[in-house]
Design a protein around this motif. Structure first.
Motif, mmCIF file in Angstrom:
data_model
loop_
_atom_site.group_PDB
_atom_site.id
_atom_site.type_symbol
_atom_site.label_atom_id
_atom_site.label_comp_id
_atom_site.label_asym_id
_atom_site.label_seq_id
_atom_site.Cartn_x
_atom_site.Cartn_y
_atom_site.Cartn_z
ATOM 1 N N ARG A 1 0.832 -1.203 0.000
ATOM 2 C CA ARG A 1 0.000 0.000 0.000
ATOM 3 C C ARG A 1 0.871 1.260 0.000
ATOM 4 O O ARG A 1 0.604 2.210 -0.730
ATOM 5 C CB ARG A 1 -0.950 0.020 1.195
ATOM 6 C CG ARG A 1 -2.175 -0.858 1.002
ATOM 7 C CD ARG A 1 -3.081 -0.763 2.242
ATOM 8 N NE ARG A 1 -4.307 -1.475 2.034
ATOM 9 C CZ ARG A 1 -5.457 -0.918 1.641
ATOM 10 N NH1 ARG A 1 -5.525 0.363 1.398
ATOM 11 N NH2 ARG A 1 -6.530 -1.656 1.476
ATOM 12 N N ALA A 2 1.909 1.253 0.804
ATOM 13 C CA ALA A 2 2.800 2.417 0.879
ATOM 14 C C ALA A 2 3.486 2.650 -0.467
ATOM 15 O O ALA A 2 3.592 3.798 -0.931
ATOM 16 C CB ALA A 2 3.830 2.229 1.987
ATOM 17 N N ALA A 3 3.943 1.591 -1.110
ATOM 18 C CA ALA A 3 4.596 1.715 -2.415
ATOM 19 C C ALA A 3 3.613 2.242 -3.454
ATOM 20 O O ALA A 3 3.937 3.141 -4.239
ATOM 21 C CB ALA A 3 5.170 0.369 -2.847
ATOM 22 N N PHE A 4 2.408 1.691 -3.457
ATOM 23 C CA PHE A 4 1.378 2.117 -4.408
ATOM 24 C C PHE A 4 1.033 3.594 -4.197
ATOM 25 O O PHE A 4 0.986 4.375 -5.147
ATOM 26 C CB PHE A 4 0.129 1.251 -4.253
ATOM 27 C CG PHE A 4 -0.987 1.651 -5.168
ATOM 28 C CD1 PHE A 4 -1.028 1.175 -6.469
ATOM 29 C CD2 PHE A 4 -1.981 2.511 -4.740
ATOM 30 C CE1 PHE A 4 -2.050 1.561 -7.330
ATOM 31 C CE2 PHE A 4 -3.002 2.897 -5.587
ATOM 32 C CZ PHE A 4 -3.034 2.418 -6.886
ATOM 33 N N GLU A 5 0.785 3.966 -2.946
ATOM 34 C CA GLU A 5 0.382 5.339 -2.642
ATOM 35 C C GLU A 5 1.493 6.340 -2.953
ATOM 36 O O GLU A 5 1.220 7.439 -3.438
ATOM 37 C CB GLU A 5 -0.064 5.451 -1.185
ATOM 38 C CG GLU A 5 -1.382 4.744 -0.943
ATOM 39 C CD GLU A 5 -1.790 4.693 0.521
ATOM 40 O OE1 GLU A 5 -1.155 5.381 1.366
ATOM 41 O OE2 GLU A 5 -2.756 3.953 0.841
ATOM 42 N N ALA A 6 2.751 5.973 -2.702
ATOM 43 C CA ALA A 6 3.872 6.868 -3.015
ATOM 44 C C ALA A 6 3.972 7.091 -4.522
ATOM 45 O O ALA A 6 4.145 8.225 -4.990
ATOM 46 C CB ALA A 6 5.177 6.306 -2.461
ATOM 47 N N SER A 7 3.851 6.020 -5.281
ATOM 48 C CA SER A 7 3.902 6.127 -6.736
ATOM 49 C C SER A 7 2.714 6.940 -7.258
ATOM 50 O O SER A 7 2.858 7.786 -8.144
ATOM 51 C CB SER A 7 3.927 4.736 -7.370
ATOM 52 O OG SER A 7 4.031 4.829 -8.763
ATOM 53 N N MET A 8 1.546 6.709 -6.692
ATOM 54 C CA MET A 8 0.339 7.435 -7.095
ATOM 55 C C MET A 8 0.479 8.926 -6.786
ATOM 56 O O MET A 8 0.117 9.779 -7.608
ATOM 57 C CB MET A 8 -0.886 6.864 -6.376
ATOM 58 C CG MET A 8 -2.180 7.604 -6.658
ATOM 59 S SD MET A 8 -2.730 7.528 -8.375
ATOM 60 C CE MET A 8 -3.336 5.857 -8.448
ATOM 61 N N GLU A 9 1.010 9.257 -5.631
ATOM 62 C CA GLU A 9 1.185 10.659 -5.251
ATOM 63 C C GLU A 9 2.124 11.377 -6.231
ATOM 64 O O GLU A 9 1.840 12.490 -6.675
ATOM 65 C CB GLU A 9 1.742 10.757 -3.828
ATOM 66 C CG GLU A 9 1.864 12.179 -3.337
ATOM 67 C CD GLU A 9 2.352 12.264 -1.903
ATOM 68 O OE1 GLU A 9 2.973 13.284 -1.575
ATOM 69 O OE2 GLU A 9 2.120 11.320 -1.128
ATOM 70 N N THR A 10 3.216 10.723 -6.584
ATOM 71 C CA THR A 10 4.149 11.301 -7.556
ATOM 72 C C THR A 10 3.462 11.500 -8.897
ATOM 73 O O THR A 10 3.587 12.553 -9.529
ATOM 74 C CB THR A 10 5.393 10.399 -7.718
ATOM 75 O OG1 THR A 10 6.034 10.284 -6.452
ATOM 76 C CG2 THR A 10 6.352 10.962 -8.737
ATOM 77 N N PHE A 11 2.733 10.492 -9.329
ATOM 78 C CA PHE A 11 1.993 10.585 -10.590
ATOM 79 C C PHE A 11 1.019 11.753 -10.578
ATOM 80 O O PHE A 11 0.992 12.577 -11.496
ATOM 81 C CB PHE A 11 1.264 9.268 -10.864
ATOM 82 C CG PHE A 11 0.041 9.421 -11.715
ATOM 83 C CD1 PHE A 11 0.144 9.833 -13.033
ATOM 84 C CD2 PHE A 11 -1.218 9.177 -11.193
ATOM 85 C CE1 PHE A 11 -0.990 9.987 -13.823
ATOM 86 C CE2 PHE A 11 -2.339 9.329 -11.974
ATOM 87 C CZ PHE A 11 -2.230 9.738 -13.285
ATOM 88 N N MET A 12 0.191 11.849 -9.529
ATOM 89 C CA MET A 12 -0.827 12.894 -9.484
ATOM 90 C C MET A 12 -0.191 14.288 -9.432
ATOM 91 O O MET A 12 -0.714 15.237 -10.009
ATOM 92 C CB MET A 12 -1.782 12.670 -8.318
ATOM 93 C CG MET A 12 -2.682 11.458 -8.527
ATOM 94 S SD MET A 12 -4.116 11.344 -7.424
ATOM 95 C CE MET A 12 -3.382 11.355 -5.815
ATOM 96 N N LYS A 13 0.927 14.392 -8.769
ATOM 97 C CA LYS A 13 1.621 15.672 -8.668
ATOM 98 C C LYS A 13 2.202 16.103 -10.023
ATOM 99 O O LYS A 13 2.300 17.277 -10.317
ATOM 100 C CB LYS A 13 2.749 15.558 -7.633
ATOM 101 C CG LYS A 13 3.345 16.876 -7.210
ATOM 102 C CD LYS A 13 4.489 16.697 -6.221
ATOM 103 C CE LYS A 13 4.106 15.800 -5.074
ATOM 104 N NZ LYS A 13 5.199 15.577 -4.129
#
Length: 133
Positions: free
Chosen positions: A48-60
């Motif tokens: 979950r942490a890996a997914f959310e970190a990647s998602m946050e970078t993507f959305m930014k």
């Protein structure tokens, strides 16, 4: 004293209404891209942490996505509600053409590369809003 309290409360009301209008204005219904993601190991805090970190970078870093929302399902209270997914991503675009560009942009492709090993299923629902005349 009563007049000051009234003015403060009236100011807060105006400010809260303005905030609501701003958030409504940022949602662009021209093209809505709803993504439902089921992780392979939804109980894994590491995944979950890996997914959310990647998602946050993507959305930014997305150049085309306007509204960017990532959520998790609440516990369904009715049989008709599907709460089996792990994450829901909703992004909006000014046009179908912008959504096509988003599919090929670096931020989106990097997110897929970093995260696709974490999910077992992805469903996407796209919708277009009414045309303004």
């Amino acid at each position: 004293m009563k007049r000051i309290v009234f003015l403060v409360l009236a100011s807060l009301l105006v400010l809260s209404c303005n905030g609501q209008n701003e958030s409504t204005d940022t949602f662009d219904a021209a093209f809505v891209h709803s993504v439902y993601i089921w992780l392979k190991n939804p109980e894994s805090t590491k995944d979950r942490a890996a997914f959310e970190a990647s998602m946050e970078t993507f959305m930014k870093n997305s150049l085309y996505a306007k509204t960017k929302f990532l959520g998790t399902p609440p516990k369904a209270s009715r049989e008709i509600v599907d709460d089996s997914y792990t994450y829901n991503l909703i992004v909006t675009f000014a046009s179908a053409e912008d959504q096509d560009k988003y599919q090929k942009e670096e931020a989106h492709l990097k997110f897929i590369e970093e995260s696709e090993h974490l999910w077992k299923k992805v469903l996407i629902y796209d919708a277009i809003g009414p045309k303004e005349e």
